[in-house]
Design a protein around this motif. Structure first.
Motif, PDB file in Angstrom:
ATOM      1  N   ALA A 868       0.853  -1.190   0.000  1.00  0.00           N
ATOM      2  CA  ALA A 868       0.000   0.000   0.000  1.00  0.00           C
ATOM      3  C   ALA A 868       0.883   1.233   0.000  1.00  0.00           C
ATOM      4  CB  ALA A 868      -0.910  -0.008   1.221  1.00  0.00           C
ATOM      5  N   ILE A 869       0.731   2.039  -1.050  1.00  0.00           N
ATOM      6  CA  ILE A 869       1.552   3.244  -1.174  1.00  0.00           C
ATOM      7  C   ILE A 869       0.624   4.421  -1.485  1.00  0.00           C
ATOM      8  CG2 ILE A 869       3.563   4.275  -2.311  1.00  0.00           C
ATOM      9  CD1 ILE A 869       4.367   1.422  -3.124  1.00  0.00           C
ATOM     10  N   PRO A 870       0.079   5.041  -0.447  1.00  0.00           N
ATOM     11  CA  PRO A 870      -0.880   6.127  -0.666  1.00  0.00           C
ATOM     12  C   PRO A 870      -0.334   7.240  -1.554  1.00  0.00           C
ATOM     13  CG  PRO A 870      -0.874   5.433   1.634  1.00  0.00           C
ATOM     14  CD  PRO A 870       0.261   4.717   0.981  1.00  0.00           C
ATOM     15  N   ALA A 871       0.966   7.478  -1.511  1.00  0.00           N
ATOM     16  CA  ALA A 871       1.538   8.561  -2.317  1.00  0.00           C
ATOM     17  C   ALA A 871       1.372   8.318  -3.810  1.00  0.00           C
ATOM     18  CB  ALA A 871       3.022   8.724  -1.987  1.00  0.00           C
ATOM     19  N   LEU A 872       1.102   7.065  -4.198  1.00  0.00           N
ATOM     20  CA  LEU A 872       0.954   6.747  -5.623  1.00  0.00           C
ATOM     21  C   LEU A 872      -0.509   6.659  -6.044  1.00  0.00           C
ATOM     22  CD1 LEU A 872       3.723   4.003  -5.939  1.00  0.00           C
ATOM     23  CD2 LEU A 872       3.869   6.419  -6.574  1.00  0.00           C
ATOM     24  N   ALA A 873      -1.441   6.861  -5.089  1.00  0.00           N
ATOM     25  CA  ALA A 873      -2.868   6.764  -5.398  1.00  0.00           C
ATOM     26  C   ALA A 873      -3.309   7.953  -6.261  1.00  0.00           C
ATOM     27  CB  ALA A 873      -3.674   6.729  -4.103  1.00  0.00           C
ATOM     28  N   GLY A 874      -4.405   7.735  -6.959  1.00  0.00           N
ATOM     29  CA  GLY A 874      -5.005   8.797  -7.752  1.00  0.00           C
ATOM     30  C   GLY A 874      -4.288   9.111  -9.043  1.00  0.00           C
ATOM     31  N   ARG A 875      -3.390   8.244  -9.450  1.00  0.00           N
ATOM     32  CA  ARG A 875      -2.617   8.494 -10.676  1.00  0.00           C
ATOM     33  C   ARG A 875      -2.858   7.353 -11.654  1.00  0.00           C
ATOM     34  NH1 ARG A 875       3.327   9.728  -8.410  1.00  0.00           N
ATOM     35  NH2 ARG A 875       3.670  10.387 -10.576  1.00  0.00           N
ATOM     36  N   ASP A 876      -2.765   7.667 -12.922  1.00  0.00           N
ATOM     37  CA  ASP A 876      -3.165   6.718 -13.976  1.00  0.00           C
ATOM     38  C   ASP A 876      -2.029   5.772 -14.336  1.00  0.00           C
ATOM     39  OD1 ASP A 876      -5.722   7.779 -14.159  1.00  0.00           O
ATOM     40  OD2 ASP A 876      -5.059   9.353 -15.546  1.00  0.00           O
ATOM     41  N   TRP A 877      -1.659   4.914 -13.412  1.00  0.00           N
ATOM     42  CA  TRP A 877      -0.607   3.944 -13.687  1.00  0.00           C
ATOM     43  C   TRP A 877      -1.132   2.850 -14.603  1.00  0.00           C
ATOM     44  CZ3 TRP A 877       4.029   5.458 -12.514  1.00  0.00           C
ATOM     45  CH2 TRP A 877       4.240   6.311 -11.427  1.00  0.00           C
ATOM     46  N   ALA A 878      -0.347   2.530 -15.612  1.00  0.00           N
ATOM     47  CA  ALA A 878      -0.721   1.477 -16.558  1.00  0.00           C
ATOM     48  C   ALA A 878       0.517   0.655 -16.875  1.00  0.00           C
ATOM     49  CB  ALA A 878      -1.273   2.085 -17.842  1.00  0.00           C
ATOM     50  N   LEU A 879       0.313  -0.578 -17.302  1.00  0.00           N
ATOM     51  CA  LEU A 879       1.444  -1.412 -17.708  1.00  0.00           C
ATOM     52  C   LEU A 879       2.263  -0.725 -18.784  1.00  0.00           C
ATOM     53  CD1 LEU A 879      -0.129  -4.987 -17.930  1.00  0.00           C
ATOM     54  CD2 LEU A 879       1.599  -4.223 -16.291  1.00  0.00           C
ATOM     55  N   HIS A 880       3.577  -0.897 -18.701  1.00  0.00           N
ATOM     56  CA  HIS A 880       4.453  -0.371 -19.754  1.00  0.00           C
ATOM     57  C   HIS A 880       4.014  -0.951 -21.101  1.00  0.00           C
ATOM     58  CE1 HIS A 880       8.027   0.341 -22.177  1.00  0.00           C
ATOM     59  NE2 HIS A 880       8.470   1.180 -21.241  1.00  0.00           N
ATOM     60  N   PRO A 881       4.072  -0.161 -22.168  1.00  0.00           N
ATOM     61  CA  PRO A 881       3.655  -0.668 -23.478  1.00  0.00           C
ATOM     62  C   PRO A 881       4.323  -1.971 -23.890  1.00  0.00           C
ATOM     63  CG  PRO A 881       4.004   1.697 -23.583  1.00  0.00           C
ATOM     64  CD  PRO A 881       4.452   1.264 -22.219  1.00  0.00           C
ATOM     65  N   VAL A 882       5.561  -2.201 -23.477  1.00  0.00           N
ATOM     66  CA  VAL A 882       6.230  -3.461 -23.817  1.00  0.00           C
ATOM     67  C   VAL A 882       5.499  -4.642 -23.190  1.00  0.00           C
ATOM     68  CG1 VAL A 882       8.323  -4.826 -23.421  1.00  0.00           C
ATOM     69  CG2 VAL A 882       8.508  -2.482 -24.252  1.00  0.00           C
ATOM     70  N   HIS A 883       5.023  -4.466 -21.957  1.00  0.00           N
ATOM     71  CA  HIS A 883       4.274  -5.550 -21.313  1.00  0.00           C
ATOM     72  C   HIS A 883       2.970  -5.850 -22.045  1.00  0.00           C
ATOM     73  CE1 HIS A 883       7.084  -5.710 -18.118  1.00  0.00           C
ATOM     74  NE2 HIS A 883       6.591  -4.758 -17.337  1.00  0.00           N
ATOM     75  N   ARG A 884       2.429  -4.835 -22.668  1.00  0.00           N
ATOM     76  CA  ARG A 884       1.138  -5.007 -23.344  1.00  0.00           C
ATOM     77  C   ARG A 884       1.296  -5.441 -24.789  1.00  0.00           C
ATOM     78  NH1 ARG A 884       0.414   0.393 -21.233  1.00  0.00           N
ATOM     79  NH2 ARG A 884       0.277   1.195 -23.357  1.00  0.00           N
ATOM     80  N   ALA A 885       2.529  -5.389 -25.317  1.00  0.00           N
ATOM     81  CA  ALA A 885       2.731  -5.618 -26.747  1.00  0.00           C
ATOM     82  C   ALA A 885       2.639  -7.096 -27.088  1.00  0.00           C
ATOM     83  CB  ALA A 885       4.090  -5.082 -27.180  1.00  0.00           C
ATOM     84  N   PRO A 886       2.123  -7.403 -28.280  1.00  0.00           N
ATOM     85  CA  PRO A 886       2.172  -8.798 -28.750  1.00  0.00           C
ATOM     86  C   PRO A 886       3.612  -9.275 -28.803  1.00  0.00           C
ATOM     87  CG  PRO A 886       0.776  -7.453 -30.157  1.00  0.00           C
ATOM     88  CD  PRO A 886       1.494  -6.502 -29.250  1.00  0.00           C
ATOM     89  N   GLY A 887       3.823 -10.507 -28.388  1.00  0.00           N
ATOM     90  CA  GLY A 887       5.183 -11.059 -28.435  1.00  0.00           C
ATOM     91  C   GLY A 887       5.951 -10.885 -27.151  1.00  0.00           C
ATOM     92  N   SER A 888       5.374 -10.176 -26.164  1.00  0.00           N
ATOM     93  CA  SER A 888       6.051 -10.112 -24.877  1.00  0.00           C
ATOM     94  C   SER A 888       5.987 -11.494 -24.235  1.00  0.00           C
ATOM     95  CB  SER A 888       5.389  -9.068 -23.973  1.00  0.00           C
ATOM     96  OG  SER A 888       4.048  -9.419 -23.711  1.00  0.00           O
TER      97      SER A 888
END
Length: 918
Positions: A868-888
């Motif tokens: 739990a890291i409250p300082a990081l709440a409320g921000r639009d964190w998303a997987l790095h594009p490489v993690h989402r890319a086909p072939g990862s």
């Protein structure tokens, strides 16, 4: 008449008839004058020494000053000389066999700062002065000389030989200056010359040969230059392709006056097995592959921290690659086979972000036969059998393999990697072909260089430097014995001409072979000042920055600056030269690099310390885990001395205040001064280390995940990234802890990813036999052996990590200020969840960031974790594009869950994941 350069070894020597000799040493047609050029031995004693005592406890500080540490103060001091090495200095009797005596006076004047610093290590004792002129000193240095303490009747009280580098450096400093004439062979269009530094020699001549192994056809004298101590010869003809060797008449302490036949320390080419030097002009078109001049080279890096280095051995690369034609396997030319398995793999690595291929030593080596090496027929045997290693080691001295930390000639390519070692030109062309092929793939080429030691010294047949200037090029102890703390015969790069040889050599590789970077073996044994001069020279030669990294270990006779300011971890701040960091390496893996016995089971952060006990009673506590986590964070922060973070005790302190085995964990001034790694050619591979440390029953698939964790922590660390070839393929050496001479069998790598070679026999007895009983049950455990799917998973996950590093400068921050300003660790202090590392990097306004922010989470636990890291709440964190890319990496659990309202992150077991804000 021009020579036929297509067959240089067979061309005639018509110029011999026209040569006019400038000194009456020998004549071209005189058979007696050529006998020493062709004798079976490399040395002939012309006048045997009367005394075989070689101890040298005294020191020439410069051309006039002498020191004798520990000697009595009362009596009269004198130097005795003998041109025939006939001196006998026995206590209680007058000196016998001397040609002359030079009285010395006590020297009470303060030493100049430079001398006081240089000789601070020698201790107290009488300090003396020679009142004769410079010419007398120069003459004395060419004879046998003894320093003697006498009583009033002239009887010897004590005596010693002298170490002379101080005097030689003082007398002949011009030979080491930037503007000094080049040494070695030089060829013009219709003229040739040789120059060798041999200030203590009586005579120097050169033997010339028509063919690589035929008899000498001429012996020509060289002329001494008294100002520089060099000997040279000029002839009005082109000697391209001719073999040669020097004959050097010199006093060798304890042996006498010796005539050494010796190759050129500045050889640019050699005949097979380094028997003779060869005249070549490296700019000649016959020594270049097609389109070598002006071939496309990778663009210079914006910063040294952009380097992602892949360490590779030339023979390992292709020896077992079925995609390489047989004649090219294990050779330089394998890199020019674009469809081989190895080259396909290198292209994939480069496409993901690897920038540099660092080649283990490729200069001329002493211990690998170049023309007739043995190929052991290794039997099929049990995974824990002794049979494999017995077969390999029976021919280890004659086989085709060695890492190459056994330098013979620093300036010539190794012949065993060439398709034809008997042709000196082939190895030059093929080395360049290798560099050109790697450059064509966008890969920069680095060289592992070994200037800190030679394979031999003294009168050994494999000694080159010491048989030209005895006692100069190597670092001696207080008794005049060569220091061997590096493994072998330590060179003294604090001496002017050894430093010059190192700097000239590095410049040659840059200028003539297109080398882009260097990795220096045991660089801490070299002076920082010499390394900085080398940096300036190679940069000027390349017309761009040439990155320098090296092993900055602090040990041996030079430790803690005992002889000079070292090029070591603690002494390179502000230099821009990178040193390997052992801090995070040991924290990630556990233990040390050379552990044996039960110590090998000591766990690290990635493989279970405290949280996944392996049953070997290491007794690790939560405090040990917390400390390991802090050391890992130190590595992630570039090992910067000034980086401040909250430590495990809750106190904010700089990394210089974090303990690493009694040393500061943080030592670097800038991120470019640290090289991050978790394995390299030394010691066991990362996979093999984890065989010991992971709990029994850990599946092969889980072992692959742990391998990726270690690689991820290395990849995310600020500074230069360094990886051992095959680490991404779970490479194993069947638990061998030092495979430098373990043959092809234990050094194999399979680029197809079908096997990793674990369990292919007990490793060689030397260095391992004491632990065979510990190793046998591990090697027999078939559950440890990874499947091709496990290897493919590791490879693909590593490629993803490289793509992520390449995608943003946030994992390659340029300066210490950038790291301090932008990198922040969460989940720290005494109440942290210690199995999860969380690092946030601010990308706002940073060139090349490509993201507003980047966050990495590394869960080393075999169980899922929530932080739990409250300082990081409320921000639009998303997987790095490489993690989402086909072939990862398909099986990697990148589906980390994040609660935007609370800042809770659920991280899958043994997972490293990167989140970003676009």
């Amino acid at each position: 008449m021009p020579h036929d350069r297509r067959h240089p070894r067979l061309a005639a020597l018509p110029w011999l008839l026209a040569v006019a000799l400038v000194a009456p040493l020998a004549h071209a047609g005189d058979a007696d004058s050529l006998a020493d050029c062709d004798r079976n031995e490399v040395a002939r004693v012309l006048a045997p020494a009367a005394s075989t005592d070689t101890a040298a406890r005294g020191y020439w500080l410069d051309r006039h000053r002498i020191a004798w540490p520990g000697a009595p103060m009362h009596g009269r001091f004198a130097l005795y000389r003998s041109a025939t090495a006939s001196i006998m200095a026995e206590p209680g009797a007058p000196v016998r066999g001397s040609d002359g005596r030079w009285p010395l006076v006590q020297d009470t004047a303060p030493l100049p700062d430079a001398l006081r610093t240089r000789f601070a290590f020698i201790g107290d004792g009488p300090r003396l002065r020679l009142t004769a002129g410079d010419e007398a000193t120069a003459d004395l240095l060419r004879d046998e000389v003894w320093l003697v303490l006498e009583d009033d009747r002239g009887n010897v009280i004590a005596s010693t030989r002298l170490q002379h580098p101080g005097a030689l450096d003082d007398l002949y400093a011009t030979a080491a200056s930037v503007d000094a004439p080049p040494l070695g062979p030089l060829l013009g269009e219709h003229a040739s010359s040789l120059r060798v530094w041999a200030p203590t020699a009586r005579d120097v001549s050169v033997c010339l040969y028509d063919t690589a192994d035929g008899p000498a056809t001429a012996r020509l004298p060289l002329v001494r230059d008294d100002a520089s101590g060099t000997w040279s010869r000029h002839v009005d003809d082109d000697l391209f392709g001719r073999a040669y060797a020097y004959l050097v008449d010199v006093v060798v302490p304890g042996t006498g006056v010796v005539r050494n036949r010796v190759t050129d320390p500045y050889s640019v080419a050699l005949t097979a097995d380094s028997a003779r030097s060869v005249f070549y002009n490296l700019d000649d078109a016959d020594l270049k592959p097609a389109a070598w001049d002006g071939h496309a080279r990778p663009a210079p890096l914006a910063s040294p921290v952009d380097m992602a280095i892949y360490e590779l051995h030339v023979r390992d690369f292709s020896r077992d690659d079925a995609g390489v034609p047989a004649m090219h396997r294990g050779r330089y030319t394998a890199f020019a086979q674009p469809d081989s398995h190895g080259m396909r793999h290198l292209r994939a690595l480069h496409g993901a972000g690897i920038t540099d291929i660092h080649l283990l030593p490729v200069f001329d080596l002493a211990t690998v036969p170049e023309t007739a090496c043995a190929e052991p027929d290794v039997p099929t045997a049990a995974p824990d059998s002794q049979a494999q290693q017995a077969t390999v080691m029976a021919v280890a001295a004659e086989d085709c393999f060695n890492w190459g930390y056994d330098p013979y000639h620093f300036n010539a390519p190794e012949g065993s990697f060439a398709t034809d070692a008997s042709d000196p030109a082939t190895r030059i062309r093929e080395f360049r072909t290798m560099v050109q092929a790697l450059h064509a793939q966008g890969l920069r080429v680095g060289m592992d260089v070994v200037y800190n030691h030679t394979t031999a010294s003294g009168q050994s047949p494999r000694s080159v430097l010491d048989r030209i200037v005895p006692g100069y090029y190597h670092r001696l102890d207080a008794h005049g014995v060569v220091e061997r703390s590096t493994c072998c015969d330590n060179t003294a790069t604090e001496h002017a001409m050894m430093a010059r040889l190192m700097i000239d050599s590095a410049e040659l590789w840059v200028r003539h072979y297109g080398i882009d970077s260097f990795r220096f073996d045991l660089m801490g044994h070299q002076p920082r000042e010499a390394m900085e001069r080398l940096q300036a020279r190679v940069d000027a030669a390349a017309g761009r920055r040439v990155e320098l990294i090296g092993e900055g270990w602090n040990f041996g006779e030079v430790a803690d600056g005992a002889r000079f300011v070292q090029a070591s971890q603690g002494s390179l701040q502000g230099s821009g030269i990178g040193t390997f960091s052992d801090r995070a390496r040991d924290a990630i893996r556990g233990g040390g690099p050379a552990d044996n016995g039960e110590a090998q089971f000591a766990q690290g952060y990635a493989n279970g310390v405290h949280y996944a006990d392996n049953g070997h009673g290491t007794g690790a506590t939560r405090d040990d885990l917390l400390h390991a986590a802090d050391l890992v964070r130190a590595g992630l922060a570039g090992t910067l001395a000034g980086y401040t973070m909250e430590h495990a005790d809750g106190v904010k302190r700089p990394l210089s205040a974090l303990d690493y085995k009694g040393q500061p964990a943080g030592y670097a001034a800038q991120p470019a001064e640290v090289v991050n790694y978790v394995e390299n050619h030394d010691n066991q591979t990362l996979f093999d280390i984890n065989v010991f440390k992971l709990p029994p029953g850990t599946t092969a698939a889980e072992r692959a995940r742990v391998q990726v964790l270690a690689l991820a922590l290395n990849t995310f660390s600020q500074g230069i990234a360094y990886f051992h070839a095959g680490g991404e393929l779970l490479r194993s050496k069947s638990l061998d802890r030092n495979s430098f001479d373990s043959g092809d069998w234990f050094n194999r790598v399979d680029w197809t990813g079908q096997e990793n070679h674990f369990g292919t026999g007990l490793p060689p007895a030397e260095g391992n036999a004491g632990d065979w009983d510990l190793m046998r049950p591990l090697l027999r455990d078939a559950s440890i052996v990874p499947s091709p799917a496990d290897i493919a998973f590791t490879r693909d996950a590593f490629l993803d990590l490289m793509r992520i590093r390449a995608s943003t400068t946030l994992l390659r921050l340029r300066t210490a200020g950038d790291v301090m300003q932008r990198l922040r660790f969460h989940n720290t202090g005494p109440d942290q969840n210690p199995v999860v590392i969380v690092g946030e990097i601010d990308g706002r306004g940073y060139e090349g960031a490509n993201f507003q922010a980047l966050l990495y989470l590394v869960n080393v636990s075999p169980d899922a974790q929530t932080v739990a890291i409250p300082a990081l709440a409320g921000r639009d964190w998303a997987l790095h594009p490489v993690h989402r890319a086909p072939g990862s990496a398909d099986d990697y659990p990148y589906d980390t869950r994040y609660d935007i309202d609370t800042g809770h992150f659920d991280v899958a077991p043994r997972t490293a994941v990167v989140l970003v804000i676009e």
